[in-house]
Design a protein around this motif. Structure first.
Motif, short mmCIF file in Angstrom:
data_model
loop_
_atom_site.label_atom_id
_atom_site.label_comp_id
_atom_site.label_asym_id
_atom_site.label_seq_id
_atom_site.Cartn_x
_atom_site.Cartn_y
_atom_site.Cartn_z
N GLY A 97 0.82 -1.21 0.00
CA GLY A 97 0.00 0.00 0.00
C GLY A 97 0.85 1.26 0.00
N LYS A 98 1.92 1.26 0.80
CA LYS A 98 2.81 2.43 0.82
C LYS A 98 3.49 2.63 -0.52
N ARG A 99 3.84 1.52 -1.16
CA ARG A 99 4.46 1.62 -2.47
C ARG A 99 3.48 2.20 -3.50
N LEU A 100 2.23 1.78 -3.41
CA LEU A 100 1.22 2.27 -4.35
C LEU A 100 0.98 3.76 -4.17
N VAL A 101 1.02 4.24 -2.93
CA VAL A 101 0.86 5.68 -2.69
C VAL A 101 1.95 6.45 -3.40
N GLN A 102 3.18 5.94 -3.31
CA GLN A 102 4.31 6.62 -3.95
C GLN A 102 4.22 6.59 -5.47
N GLU A 103 3.59 5.53 -6.00
CA GLU A 103 3.51 5.37 -7.45
C GLU A 103 2.09 5.64 -7.97
N SER A 104 1.29 6.37 -7.19
CA SER A 104 -0.11 6.57 -7.54
C SER A 104 -0.30 7.23 -8.91
N ALA A 105 0.65 8.06 -9.31
CA ALA A 105 0.52 8.76 -10.59
C ALA A 105 0.56 7.79 -11.77
N ILE B 32 -14.94 7.46 -3.97
CA ILE B 32 -16.21 7.28 -3.25
C ILE B 32 -16.00 7.58 -1.76
N PRO B 33 -16.96 8.26 -1.11
CA PRO B 33 -16.76 8.68 0.29
C PRO B 33 -16.62 7.53 1.29
N ASN B 34 -17.61 6.64 1.33
CA ASN B 34 -17.59 5.56 2.31
C ASN B 34 -16.81 4.37 1.75
N LEU B 35 -15.50 4.42 1.91
CA LEU B 35 -14.63 3.43 1.28
C LEU B 35 -14.90 2.01 1.76
N GLU B 36 -14.90 1.80 3.07
CA GLU B 36 -15.02 0.45 3.61
C GLU B 36 -16.28 -0.26 3.12
N GLN B 37 -17.42 0.40 3.25
CA GLN B 37 -18.68 -0.22 2.88
C GLN B 37 -18.76 -0.46 1.37
N ALA B 38 -18.38 0.55 0.60
CA ALA B 38 -18.44 0.42 -0.86
C ALA B 38 -17.50 -0.67 -1.36
N TYR B 39 -16.32 -0.76 -0.76
CA TYR B 39 -15.33 -1.75 -1.16
C TYR B 39 -15.85 -3.17 -0.90
N LYS B 40 -16.35 -3.41 0.29
CA LYS B 40 -16.83 -4.76 0.63
C LYS B 40 -18.06 -5.15 -0.17
N MET B 41 -18.95 -4.19 -0.41
CA MET B 41 -20.15 -4.50 -1.20
C MET B 41 -19.78 -4.81 -2.65
N ILE C 76 -11.30 -7.94 -9.09
CA ILE C 76 -11.24 -7.86 -7.62
C ILE C 76 -9.89 -7.34 -7.17
N SER C 77 -8.84 -7.74 -7.87
CA SER C 77 -7.50 -7.28 -7.50
C SER C 77 -7.36 -5.77 -7.71
N GLU C 78 -8.04 -5.23 -8.71
CA GLU C 78 -8.03 -3.78 -8.89
C GLU C 78 -8.71 -3.08 -7.72
N LEU C 79 -9.79 -3.67 -7.23
CA LEU C 79 -10.46 -3.11 -6.05
C LEU C 79 -9.54 -3.17 -4.83
N LEU D 122 -6.06 -0.60 -0.83
CA LEU D 122 -4.75 -0.49 -0.19
C LEU D 122 -4.17 0.91 -0.35
N MET D 123 -4.30 1.45 -1.54
CA MET D 123 -3.74 2.77 -1.82
C MET D 123 -4.42 3.84 -0.97
N ARG D 124 -5.75 3.78 -0.89
CA ARG D 124 -6.47 4.79 -0.10
C ARG D 124 -6.24 4.59 1.39
N SER D 125 -6.21 3.36 1.84
CA SER D 125 -5.98 3.10 3.26
C SER D 125 -4.58 3.53 3.67
N ALA D 126 -3.60 3.20 2.85
CA ALA D 126 -2.22 3.60 3.15
C ALA D 126 -2.08 5.10 3.09
N GLY D 127 -2.80 5.73 2.17
CA GLY D 127 -2.75 7.18 2.06
C GLY D 127 -3.22 7.85 3.32
#
Length: 318
Positions: free
Chosen positions: A91-99, A114-123, A146-149, A154-159
């Protein structure tokens, strides 16, 4: 049949076991087991309802090459904890390479903002996973989605985690302020230490498996270790040893070469590389000509006439 996935976390030379099982990251081991049993009933030849031979073979390959290894990795608490640690580093690596991150599915693109990340992600994962292995020809595509999700999550959580602590200020006008700031500077070293410890776990398990002659399993552990530390000479020398035991001498030579480039004093590589080169009919390179161990150069001469494995492994009988 080999399965190639080049989207989501797989694009970063990483095996996304959660995507293979169709579960969100941080799913409990109990829920992972429930999900696995459901997939296994669908794909196992003794319980699947498939009639065509081609589909049965595909189902068997998906189960043995993807689903079973994923469950084995995530079902044991120790492996699960280490894998989550690796995911956090990813996740930290993805933040650095987000561009440079590329997303293809609309669901993943929507999840970015999307605002509510946890709920939207799991649904989103729950909905996609419902039919993940219903249409086997499309299963790899579903795993990629699913891997893209998982990548976005990971990127948003690490961010969020990275932005929580304030950046350490470096004022130059006041000579007294840097002292308290140095007390808050240590967060980065623990992260590096954790990553090192995760790789070390893989190495220890691999060594244990090698001692038990379980070379296929040892190779999997070492491949994971190399993903964490690609410049670890011990990783290269151990996986070279595994390849050698499996009679894949060219691959063994490549990794012994890498080990010596990273550490010219790697004793395992210095000992075995000359023997492999002799078995392959190659001239020893300069690294072996000047290598210190005398036994590494004498043993092949005594057993060179006993065939390939006689030359490589006959030294212990002498």
């Amino acid at each position: 049949m080999s399965f190639k996935i080049d989207r989501g976390l797989f694009k970063y030379d990483f095996i996304d076991y959660h995507a293979i099982l169709g579960v969100p990251i941080n799913t409990s081991i109990q829920d992972i087991r429930k999900r696995y049993l459901k997939i296994a009933r669908r794909l196992h030849p003794d319980s699947c309802a498939l009639s065509g031979e081609v589909e049965k073979e595909l189902a068997s390959d998906l189960l043995s090459k993807l689903v079973n290894p994923a469950y084995e990795k995530l079902s044991q608490e120790k492996n699960y904890t280490e894998y989550i640690l690796v995911l956090s580093q990813m996740g930290k690596r993805l933040v650095q390479e987000s561009a440079s991150v590329e997303l293809t599915s609309d669901v993943a693109k929507q999840l970015v903002s999307i605002p509510n990340l946890e709920q939207a992600y799991k649904m989103a994962i729950a909905k996609i996973a419902e039919t993940q292995y219903n249409y086997l020809q499309q299963s790899i595509e579903v795993i990629a989605q699913i891997s893209e999700l998982n990548l976005v999550y990971l990127m948003r959580s690490a961010g969020k985690a990275v932005s929580t602590p304030p950046p350490p200020p470096k004022p130059t006008l006041n000579s007294t302020t840097p002292q308290p700031n140095t007390a808050t500077a240590p967060p980065p070293p623990p992260a590096a230490a954790k990553e090192d410890s995760a790789a070390e776990h893989y190495l220890r398990r691999a060594q244990t498996l090698i001692d038990k002659n379980q070379f296929a399993q040892a190779k999997v552990e070492l491949q994971d270790a190399l993903k964490l530390e690609p410049k670890n000479s011990r990783c290269h020398s151990l996986i070279a040893l595994v390849y050698m035991k499996q009679n894949q001498l060219k691959m063994a030579k490549i990794h012994f070469d890498n080990a010596l480039k990273l550490d010219p004093n790697d004793q395992l590589a210095l000992t075995w590389k000359p023997k492999i080169e002799k078995a392959l009919g190659l001239r020893p390179t300069s690294s072996q000509v000047t290598s210190p161990p005398k036994t590494a150069t004498k043993q092949p001469d005594k057993s060179g006439g006993g065939g390939l494995f006689g030359g490589l492994f006959g030294g212990k009988k002498k």
